[in-house]
Design an enzyme around this catalytic site. Structure first.
Site, PDB file in Angstrom:
ATOM      1  N   ARG A 154      -9.792   0.782   9.263  1.00 21.46           N
ATOM      2  CA  ARG A 154      -9.438  -0.633   9.351  1.00 21.46           C
ATOM      3  C   ARG A 154     -10.277  -1.882  10.212  1.00 21.46           C
ATOM      4  O   ARG A 154     -10.198  -2.881  10.342  1.00 21.46           O
ATOM      5  CB  ARG A 154      -8.031  -0.978   9.801  1.00 21.46           C
ATOM      6  CG  ARG A 154      -6.778  -1.061   9.337  1.00 21.46           C
ATOM      7  CD  ARG A 154      -5.629  -1.246  10.496  1.00 21.46           C
ATOM      8  NE  ARG A 154      -4.104  -1.939   9.875  1.00 21.46           N
ATOM      9  CZ  ARG A 154      -3.127  -1.519   9.811  1.00 21.46           C
ATOM     10  NH1 ARG A 154      -3.349  -0.039   8.677  1.00 21.46           N
ATOM     11  NH2 ARG A 154      -2.211  -1.936   9.219  1.00 21.46           N
ATOM     12  N   LYS A 196       0.745  -0.955   0.315  1.00 20.37           N
ATOM     13  CA  LYS A 196       0.355   0.179   0.091  1.00 20.37           C
ATOM     14  C   LYS A 196       1.088   1.463   0.242  1.00 20.37           C
ATOM     15  O   LYS A 196       0.687   1.929  -0.742  1.00 20.37           O
ATOM     16  CB  LYS A 196      -0.796   0.008   0.728  1.00 20.37           C
ATOM     17  CG  LYS A 196      -2.272  -0.932   1.439  1.00 20.37           C
ATOM     18  CD  LYS A 196      -3.116  -0.759   2.551  1.00 20.37           C
ATOM     19  CE  LYS A 196      -2.108  -1.113   3.971  1.00 20.37           C
ATOM     20  NZ  LYS A 196      -1.830  -2.261   4.464  1.00 20.37           N
ATOM     21  N   ARG A 216      -0.976  -9.164  13.303  1.00 15.15           N
ATOM     22  CA  ARG A 216      -1.113  -8.067  12.448  1.00 15.15           C
ATOM     23  C   ARG A 216      -1.904  -8.624  11.336  1.00 15.15           C
ATOM     24  O   ARG A 216      -3.222  -8.534  10.657  1.00 15.15           O
ATOM     25  CB  ARG A 216       0.131  -7.493  12.150  1.00 15.15           C
ATOM     26  CG  ARG A 216       0.962  -6.314  13.123  1.00 15.15           C
ATOM     27  CD  ARG A 216       1.878  -6.301  12.356  1.00 15.15           C
ATOM     28  NE  ARG A 216       2.184  -5.532  11.495  1.00 15.15           N
ATOM     29  CZ  ARG A 216       3.319  -5.368  10.843  1.00 15.15           C
ATOM     30  NH1 ARG A 216       4.722  -6.251  10.947  1.00 15.15           N
ATOM     31  NH2 ARG A 216       3.733  -4.615   9.528  1.00 15.15           N
ATOM     32  N   ARG A 261      11.449  -0.731  11.551  1.00  9.66           N
ATOM     33  CA  ARG A 261       9.874  -0.846  12.329  1.00  9.66           C
ATOM     34  C   ARG A 261       9.991  -2.508  13.340  1.00  9.66           C
ATOM     35  O   ARG A 261      10.462  -3.513  13.013  1.00  9.66           O
ATOM     36  CB  ARG A 261       8.719  -1.180  11.620  1.00  9.66           C
ATOM     37  CG  ARG A 261       8.176   0.391  10.979  1.00  9.66           C
ATOM     38  CD  ARG A 261       7.441   0.160  10.585  1.00  9.66           C
ATOM     39  NE  ARG A 261       5.892  -0.777  10.501  1.00  9.66           N
ATOM     40  CZ  ARG A 261       4.963  -0.752   9.252  1.00  9.66           C
ATOM     41  NH1 ARG A 261       4.648  -0.165   8.713  1.00  9.66           N
ATOM     42  NH2 ARG A 261       4.140  -1.648  10.611  1.00  9.66           N
ATOM     43  N   ARG A 276      11.175  -6.069   4.875  1.00  8.49           N
ATOM     44  CA  ARG A 276      11.244  -4.702   4.968  1.00  8.49           C
ATOM     45  C   ARG A 276      12.136  -4.873   6.530  1.00  8.49           C
ATOM     46  O   ARG A 276      11.969  -3.737   6.581  1.00  8.49           O
ATOM     47  CB  ARG A 276       9.587  -3.825   5.129  1.00  8.49           C
ATOM     48  CG  ARG A 276       9.023  -2.699   5.306  1.00  8.49           C
ATOM     49  CD  ARG A 276       8.750  -2.443   5.081  1.00  8.49           C
ATOM     50  NE  ARG A 276       7.220  -3.557   6.100  1.00  8.49           N
ATOM     51  CZ  ARG A 276       5.681  -2.844   6.004  1.00  8.49           C
ATOM     52  NH1 ARG A 276       5.342  -2.452   5.051  1.00  8.49           N
ATOM     53  NH2 ARG A 276       4.799  -3.247   6.715  1.00  8.49           N
TER      54      ARG A 276
END
Ligand code: ADP
Length: 192
Positions: free
Chosen positions: A90, A14, A147, A135, A129
């Site tokens: 969400r 996204k 998640r 993160r 990532r």
């Protein structure tokens, strides 16, 4: 205005696609994850509140998220051609709140573009990532799993909500960044 939701599980791409959409269509980006990370970095009360949820890969409470989005729209509306919502809504209550916020401003969601990516590919991308993003939620297997579970249980119903309004389009999210962007662009062109 042209208001679009870019939808998909964590790791669907996204953020990457949003950048390209903003560039081409001059839309204002509202990415709730980015906004929370900004608050966190600045050490605001909102950032402190969000941190414990984000760290575990859980959702920040709806009223907190909705308040933050409302504020961001107020700050940017005068100079905006429209919005690309990324990572929001969400939950179904967030979707309903967004519809109300936009209605009050004489606006609406034109469509939801959903990136469809298989779970194994998502996990691979998030871990990759995590090597560079800094993160912590990208670096821990259990947090990543959580998640994806939260997405399936709490976020997927948002797709049904917009599907019921005839605003849902699914796009296969595996392939080159440009290939996927071309497919997204042709859907956005139909919404304009
Ligand atoms: P990703 O799409 O990779 O999960 P995001 O950057 O969109 O990452 O979000 C990171 C975290 O921020 C989420 O796991 C969640 O804790 C919080 N968050 C972001 N957007 C929302 C939202 N709309 N509602 C609740 N929590 C959110």
């Amino acid at each position: 205005m042209l208001n679009i939701i870019l939808f998909g599980p964590p790791g669907a791409g996204k953020g990457t696609q949003s950048e390209k959409i903003i560039d081409k269509y001059k839309l204002t980006h509202i990415a709730t994850g980015d906004l929370f990370r900004k608050h966190l970095g600045e050490g605001t009360d909102l950032g402190k509140l969000a941190q414990k949820y984000m760290d575990e890969g859980n959702l920040v409470p709806d009223e907190v998220v909705i308040g933050m989005v409302d504020e961001r729209i107020k700050e940017t509306k005068a100079s905006s051609y429209g919005y690309i919502f990324d990572g929001f809504p969400r939950t179904v209550p967030q979707a309903k709140a967004l519809d109300t916020l936009l209605e009050e401003k004489g606006e609406k969601i034109a469509g939801m573009i959903a990136l469809d990516v298989p779970e194994e590919e998502l996990k691979k991308r998030i871990k990759e990532r995590g090597k560079t993003s800094g993160r912590t939620d990208d670096q821990d297997e259990a947090k990543i799993e959580n998640r994806i579970k939260v997405y399936q249980e709490e976020t997927l119903p948002v797709a049904n909500y917009y599907d019921g309004e005839g605003k849902y389009v699914k796009i296969h999210g595996v392939g080159s960044i440009d290939e996927i962007f071309d497919k997204i662009s042709s859907e956005i062109d139909k919404l304009k």
